[in-house]
Design an enzyme around this catalytic site. Structure first.
Site, mmCIF file in Angstrom:
data_model
loop_
_atom_site.group_PDB
_atom_site.id
_atom_site.type_symbol
_atom_site.label_atom_id
_atom_site.label_comp_id
_atom_site.label_asym_id
_atom_site.label_seq_id
_atom_site.Cartn_x
_atom_site.Cartn_y
_atom_site.Cartn_z
ATOM 1 N N ALA A 166 2.953 -9.963 -3.933
ATOM 2 C CA ALA A 166 3.814 -10.317 -2.881
ATOM 3 C C ALA A 166 4.106 -9.305 -1.887
ATOM 4 O O ALA A 166 3.667 -8.229 -2.058
ATOM 5 C CB ALA A 166 5.054 -10.616 -3.651
ATOM 6 N N ASP A 167 4.357 -9.833 -0.609
ATOM 7 C CA ASP A 167 4.603 -9.054 0.426
ATOM 8 C C ASP A 167 5.905 -9.363 1.359
ATOM 9 O O ASP A 167 5.810 -10.475 1.486
ATOM 10 C CB ASP A 167 3.375 -8.812 1.544
ATOM 11 C CG ASP A 167 3.597 -7.685 2.417
ATOM 12 O OD1 ASP A 167 3.775 -6.559 1.970
ATOM 13 O OD2 ASP A 167 3.750 -8.035 3.621
ATOM 14 N N THR A 168 6.635 -8.698 1.522
ATOM 15 C CA THR A 168 7.953 -8.955 2.272
ATOM 16 C C THR A 168 8.025 -8.103 3.387
ATOM 17 O O THR A 168 7.854 -6.971 3.597
ATOM 18 C CB THR A 168 9.109 -8.573 1.453
ATOM 19 O OG1 THR A 168 9.367 -9.191 0.099
ATOM 20 C CG2 THR A 168 10.400 -8.900 1.762
ATOM 21 N N GLY A 196 5.878 -13.480 1.355
ATOM 22 C CA GLY A 196 4.524 -14.411 0.846
ATOM 23 C C GLY A 196 4.320 -13.902 -0.592
ATOM 24 O O GLY A 196 4.064 -12.651 -0.931
#
Length: 249
Positions: A113-115, A150
């Site tokens: 995940a990437d925020t 994402g």
């Protein structure tokens, strides 16, 4: 039109009760899958303590294998924060998958995940230093911004044509900051909390005092969209367990 916030200052207790209830619903959603998941090798491609804690809350057992992917994608080459965050998560997932799929015991599920935080068309990530943290918070002050995560799931390929299959999605939450003084923002920066967080604040801790309200998934603001993840995971496992029909018979 102003957004209707699901969480507001002054309603902290009821807001936390809603969060706890949502966590129970997510656990219930995964409950039929848990016997299978607990027997599998699940890998979280992130060193984020927040993501680890969120996944533990819903009953998952997993290894932590932080990705070595260099998060240096050119922001201007993406249409928006959703595409950028998902592409970064995909890079993290692929780097870990390429390493671990060479092992005898391959992972059954890799989670990456990437925020990011976006204000208008600008993508804001982690501050470089305290001065940068203050500048970021000053920009967000008294405004509504968007938190985008994402997520990419990697599972073994069903067809065998590839080493693995990837499922990707994103979640967005609107966050409204209160109207805060420079003194308040500087005092928050001095706590050190902003330094490892997208947008320079953590809603799960002291940074909650900056937030007037949110519209959307609270856990997404922490760094991982629990409901969307559980829903997608159930969908993926159902599809993979469904009988396959021969289209050429």
């Amino acid at each position: 039109m102003k957004p209707v916030f699901l969480y507001r200052s002054g309603l902290l207790v009821s807001g936390l009760l809603d969060i706890l209830k949502q966590g129970k619903r997510n656990l219930s959603m995964l409950q039929p899958l848990l016997p299978t998941l607990l027997e599998q090798r699940i890998v979280l491609a992130s060193g984020s303590p927040r993501r680890q804690e969120i996944l533990k809350r819903i009953g998952l057992k997993f290894e932590v294998v932080p990705s070595k992917f260099e998060e240096n994608l050119k922001k201007s080459s993406f249409a928006g924060p959703h595409e950028y965050a998902t592409a970064t998560a995909r890079g993290k997932a692929m780097e870990v998958a390429d390493r671990l799929y060479s092992q005898v015991k391959k992972p059954d599920l890799i989670i990456a995940a990437d925020t990011v935080v976006s204000l208008g068309s600008d993508i804001i990530e982690k501050p470089a230093d305290e001065e940068d943290a203050f500048k970021i918070l000053k920009r967000l002050n008294a405004k509504t911004h968007e938190v985008v995560t994402g997520v990419v799931l990697v599972v073994p390929s069903i067809t065998g044509a590839e080493k693995y299959d990837m499922v990707q999605f994103h979640e967005s939450t609107e966050v409204c900051f209160g109207d805060l003084t420079d003194e308040m923002l500087k005092a928050y920066v001095a706590t050190g909390e902003p330094m490892d967080k997208a947008g320079g604040y953590g809603i799960q801790a002291i940074g909650s005092s900056l937030v007037q309200g949110i519209h959307g998934d609270y856990f997404n603001v922490e760094g991982f969209p629990v409901y969307h993840f559980c829903k997608k995971l159930v969908q993926v496992y159902r599809e993979r367990s469904a009988p396959r029909t021969d289209q050429h018979s």
